[in-house]
Design an enzyme around this catalytic site. Structure first.
Site, short mmCIF file in Angstrom:
data_model
loop_
_atom_site.label_atom_id
_atom_site.label_comp_id
_atom_site.label_asym_id
_atom_site.label_seq_id
_atom_site.Cartn_x
_atom_site.Cartn_y
_atom_site.Cartn_z
N ARG A 142 1.22 23.31 0.02
CA ARG A 142 0.24 22.89 -0.99
C ARG A 142 0.83 23.07 -2.38
NH1 ARG A 142 -5.25 24.96 2.04
NH2 ARG A 142 -4.41 24.30 4.04
N SER B 216 -6.74 20.58 2.02
CA SER B 216 -7.90 21.23 2.60
C SER B 216 -9.00 21.51 1.57
CB SER B 216 -7.44 22.50 3.32
OG SER B 216 -8.50 23.05 4.05
N HIS B 217 -9.32 22.77 1.38
CA HIS B 217 -10.46 23.12 0.52
C HIS B 217 -10.06 23.22 -0.95
CE1 HIS B 217 -8.27 26.70 1.56
NE2 HIS B 217 -8.76 27.29 0.50
N ASP C 158 -15.31 21.20 4.71
CA ASP C 158 -14.40 21.23 3.57
C ASP C 158 -13.64 19.91 3.42
OD1 ASP C 158 -12.69 21.53 5.75
OD2 ASP C 158 -11.28 22.77 4.64
N ASP D 56 -10.85 18.60 4.33
CA ASP D 56 -10.25 17.92 5.48
C ASP D 56 -11.07 18.10 6.76
OD1 ASP D 56 -9.55 20.64 5.51
OD2 ASP D 56 -7.75 20.27 6.70
N ASP E 178 -12.21 20.68 8.53
CA ASP E 178 -11.99 21.66 9.60
C ASP E 178 -12.79 22.95 9.41
OD1 ASP E 178 -10.44 22.49 7.48
OD2 ASP E 178 -8.57 22.70 8.63
N ARG E 179 -13.40 23.13 8.24
CA ARG E 179 -14.23 24.33 8.05
C ARG E 179 -15.70 23.97 8.15
NH1 ARG E 179 -11.63 28.11 3.37
NH2 ARG E 179 -9.45 27.91 4.00
N THR F 224 -3.78 35.64 10.23
CA THR F 224 -4.53 34.57 9.57
C THR F 224 -3.83 33.22 9.74
OG1 THR F 224 -5.43 36.10 7.96
CG2 THR F 224 -5.33 33.79 7.31
N GLU G 187 -12.26 32.18 12.23
CA GLU G 187 -11.73 32.94 11.11
C GLU G 187 -12.84 33.16 10.09
OE1 GLU G 187 -7.36 32.30 10.11
OE2 GLU G 187 -8.18 30.29 10.08
N SER H 114 -12.77 32.57 7.10
CA SER H 114 -12.74 31.55 6.05
C SER H 114 -13.54 30.31 6.46
CB SER H 114 -11.28 31.18 5.74
OG SER H 114 -10.61 30.83 6.94
N LYS I 77 -9.32 23.95 13.99
CA LYS I 77 -10.69 24.25 13.68
C LYS I 77 -11.43 22.94 13.37
CE LYS I 77 -9.75 25.98 8.99
NZ LYS I 77 -8.36 26.40 8.71
C1 VG1 Z 1 -6.77 30.34 4.13
C2 VG1 Z 1 -7.70 31.11 5.05
C3 VG1 Z 1 -7.25 30.97 6.48
C4 VG1 Z 1 -7.17 29.47 6.85
C5 VG1 Z 1 -6.26 28.77 5.88
C6 VG1 Z 1 -6.24 27.28 6.12
O1 VG1 Z 1 -5.48 30.89 4.19
O2 VG1 Z 1 -7.74 32.45 4.68
O3 VG1 Z 1 -8.17 31.65 7.31
O4 VG1 Z 1 -6.67 29.33 8.16
O5 VG1 Z 1 -6.72 28.98 4.54
O6 VG1 Z 1 -7.53 26.75 5.96
P1 VG1 Z 1 -4.91 31.89 3.06
O7 VG1 Z 1 -3.50 32.18 3.44
O8 VG1 Z 1 -5.10 31.20 1.76
O9 VG1 Z 1 -5.78 33.11 3.13
V1 VG1 Z 1 -7.78 25.14 5.57
O10 VG1 Z 1 -9.32 24.75 5.76
O11 VG1 Z 1 -6.42 24.66 5.23
O12 VG1 Z 1 -7.21 24.23 6.63
CO CO Z 2 -9.54 22.75 5.71
#
Ligand code: VG1
Ligand code: CO
Length: 693
Positions: free
Chosen positions: A129, A223-224, A394, A396, A398-399, A465, A484, A486, A497
């Site tokens: 990212r 993602s988010h 979120d 993409d 997946d959340r 994680t 998770e 998150s 997810k």
């Molecule tokens: C965060 C979350 C983790 C999740 C990751 C990808 O990672 O804590 O639980 O799997 O995002 O989520 P980090 O390293 O920033 O804590 V997402 O919705 O990309 O796909």
């Molecule tokens: Co995501």
């Protein structure tokens, strides 16, 4: 025996007092807009060498002079990686197979552009990212990375294989799709499946990889993270299982980014790209390369139809008094939600908020937590609105966020409750002989599910994680559900997810509860029922966003050389008998026997299936009350700075008042003590977290 640090009133007792008014399950401190440092105004750099479609333009560079992928004189793509990456290969190297050849017609269209490695193309918790400007201002950025992906896979994997690509629709998505197509053809892929409009949610991408037998998937998403020219961009690589590329592959990709010398892309002719706007198949070079554009949602919804009883859900959501609001956050899930909730389940169109994907996600932060879904929260709170379930996903897809009126379900509770109900409410699980084999949660996720698993007599796996760590357990059939903290939960219908799966799972739970009660049952009532059976687990995450990387590292190093070293070699004492009063227990700020550290360690993991391992996955602090604090640094932050995450949890058996205690009251004191032990204020200059999630 280590000396417990001196008792001290928590520095952040202020958090105990503050609360978000609507949330009973997760009453927390006020949330500031998260974000951290952002780039200033984006300078739209001219991009020499990039065609309007985004693929590297027909160049002044040399054409591939050899029709085969077999490198000239031992050089070339695959061999370059092997020789130039001086590090030992991460996995045992197998003897090199002869490189398959690219079809001659495709090879003739390959344009080879010299390049030099770009430092820092690392893959974090889930893909790379970066600020969108990083890619827009450097036309080599994405091609270099994709070439590293191709080189890491090697022609043995790519030539003649199929690939899936799609993204969350954010700014730069359309350009990136064209780059992927041009480079996929040059890598010898015979077939690329693309979501129409270049869109695919991450779980849909994962499902499509498996359904098409693809060698991999490319997910164009951060993602988010916020989108738009001033937002972030990202890319996820999916393995043939559909799940996130395991570390063995991402390590090879990162090594390949440092060895890339040329980028190979085809010229589709006339500077044009491929039209991916509508479903259909397009054939190039006499069928040597096929682009299959598919409806992004159709196959995904059909997969969910195999998992859930759509007829039962359709009947349930038609119950008078039922209402759903799903917030797609102007990101990828709008079309999926329409296909699922409106077309398949018969709900009215107004059930979906922010259902049109926008390049900048409407300027919002597509992180499905109560703080980022104010309209959804407000809609549920309207008296007499008749809404039963509120949900969001979120960027993409997946959340997931699960809400009732005035109530938010914590991700840890959600996983526990879905585990509890799986075998009765969801056909995918109930028709499985022998029930659930096991469940998994990431280590920082509060262990609510552990109590349910103990009651079901099934194992719980605790992983680092990131969803990639669930992959081997899912593939081996050791787990059927995982989650998770998150806001990620999923089953084993897909190796990712899955946000809309979680919404359907909750609809199934609510329908089952309504069946049993003979009336509509709310989200809060289901959660309170779970607490009454298993006790209540409190959880929260404090994020310190935009902290200088060195400061975040200093916090972690300080813990390692301090409390972790002090307890080294000692067994963690057994957990104390839990308190049975409902007074908030660990608030510490108003109690003499505030949080007392009894153990500390650093989490490392060895995968029980494939033996892969990971060290330094978070420092854990254990308190006399049974409460826990976990600290780690985010691996998805796209900025130069770091996000330090502090996870907190505590447990109370069910009893008088436990259902009405504020999370902030229970965890505020523990959080303050964790911040003090970690010297966060001293090392980062932050007296308070940027966001409480
Ligand atoms: C965060 C979350 C983790 C999740 C990751 C990808 O990672 O804590 O639980 O799997 O995002 O989520 P980090 O390293 O920033 O804590 V997402 O919705 O990309 O796909
Ligand atoms: Co995501």
């Amino acid at each position: 025996m280590a000396t417990p640090p001196a008792l001290q009133r928590p520095a952040a007792a202020a958090f105990a007092a503050a609360s978000a008014p609507f949330v009973v399950g997760t009453r927390l401190a006020p949330v500031q807009a998260s974000g951290g440092p952002r780039l200033g105004a984006l300078r739209r750099a001219s991009r020499p060498g990039v065609a309007p479609g985004g693929a590297p333009a027909a160049p002044p560079q040399r054409r591939a002079s050899h029709p085969s992928w077999v490198p000239r004189g031992g050089g070339g793509a695959g061999a370059t990686v092997a020789s130039a990456s001086a590090q030992p290969p991460p996995a045992a190297a197998s003897p090199p197979a002869p490189s398959p050849s690219l079809p001659a017609a495709v090879a003739a269209a390959v344009v080879v552009t010299p390049t030099t490695p770009i430092a820092g193309q690392t893959t974090g918790t889930s893909g790379l990212r970066r600020p969108a400007a990083t890619l827009v201002n450097n036309a080599s950025y994405l091609p270099n990375l994709l070439q590293a992906y191709v080189n890491a896979l090697t022609p043995a994997v790519t030539v003649g294989a199929s690939l899936v690509v799609g993204g969350d629709g954010r700014y730069y998505n359309a350009t990136a799709v064209q780059t992927v197509l041009a480079m996929a053809a040059a890598a010898g892929f015979a077939r690329v499946t693309v979501g129409a409009g270049g869109l695919l949610s991450t779980p849909a991408l994962a499902g499509m990889v498996v359904a098409t037998g693809a060698a991999g998937g490319v997910g164009l998403t951060a993602s988010h993270n916020a989108a738009g020219p001033d937002g972030d961009w990202g890319i996820k690589f999916q393995a043939p299982s559909g799940g996130p590329a395991p570390e063995a592959l991402t390590d090879r990709i990162v090594a390949a980014t440092l060895a890339v010398t040329e980028v190979r892309a085809v010229d589709f002719g006339g500077g044009r790209g491929v039209d991916v706007s509508t479903p259909g198949e397009q054939s190039f070079w006499g069928g040597a390369f096929v682009v299959h554009v598919v409806d992004p949602a159709a196959a995904y919804v059909e997969r969910l139809r195999e998992v859930f009883d759509f007829d039962a859900l359709r009947a349930y959501v038609a119950t008078p008094g039922f209402g759903l609001r799903f917030d797609a956050m102007a990101a990828v899930t709008g079309p999926y939600a329409r296909a699922l909730f409106v077309d398949a389940l018969g709900l009215p169109a107004e059930s979906i908020l922010r259902g049109t994907p926008l390049e900048d996600f409407g300027g919002g932060h597509p992180d499905p937590s109560p703080a980022h879904t104010p309209d959804l929260v407000a809609a549920l709170a309207v008296p007499g609105a008749g809404l039963t379930l509120g949900a969001a996903s979120d960027g993409d897809g997946d959340r997931n966020l699960i809400l009732g009126p005035g109530f938010a379900v914590t991700p840890a509770d959600s996983l526990a409750i879905l585990t509890e109900f799986a075998a009765t409410a969801i056909p995918w699980f109930s028709r499985r002989p022998g029930g659930l084999p096991g469940v998994a949660r990431s280590m920082p996720t509060a262990p609510a599910v552990d109590r349910v698993a103990a009651a079901l007599r099934i194992p719980v796996y605790e992983t680092p994680t990131g969803w990639k760590w669930f992959g081997s357990l899912l593939a081996a059939g050791r787990i059927a559900l995982c989650g998770e903290e998150s806001y990620g939960t999923s089953g084993d219908h897909v190796a990712e997810k899955d946000g809309l799966w979680a919404v359907c799972a909750w609809l199934s739970v609510l329908a089952t509860a309504a069946d049993a009660a003979g009336r509509l049952v709310g989200v809060e009532e289901v959660v309170r029922g779970h607490w009454a059976r298993h006790g209540r687990t409190f959880s929260a995450r404090w994020d310190y966003i935009g902290v200088p990387g060195v400061s975040a590292a200093a916090v972690m190093d300080g813990l390692r050389s301090g409390v972790v070293a002090a307890f080294a070699g000692e067994e963690r004492p057994p957990p104390p008998p839990p308190r049975t009063d409902g007074d908030g227990g660990d608030s510490g700020g108003d109690r003499l026997d505030g949080p007392t550290l009894i153990h500390a360690d650093e989490f490392s993991y060895t995968d029980p299936v494939d033996g892969s391992s990971a060290a330094a996955q978070g420092v854990r602090l254990y308190f006399a009350s049974g409460a826990r604090g976990v600290l780690r640094v985010s691996g998805t932050d796209a900025t130069a700075a770091a996000t330090l995450r502090v996870y907190l949890d505590a447990y109370r058996p069910w009893g008088e008042g436990v259902g009405d205690v504020d999370t902030a009251d229970v965890l505020g004191g523990v959080g303050g003590e964790v911040a003090r032990l970690a010297r966060i204020a001293e090392l980062t200059g932050r007296d308070a977290p940027t966001a409480v999630v």
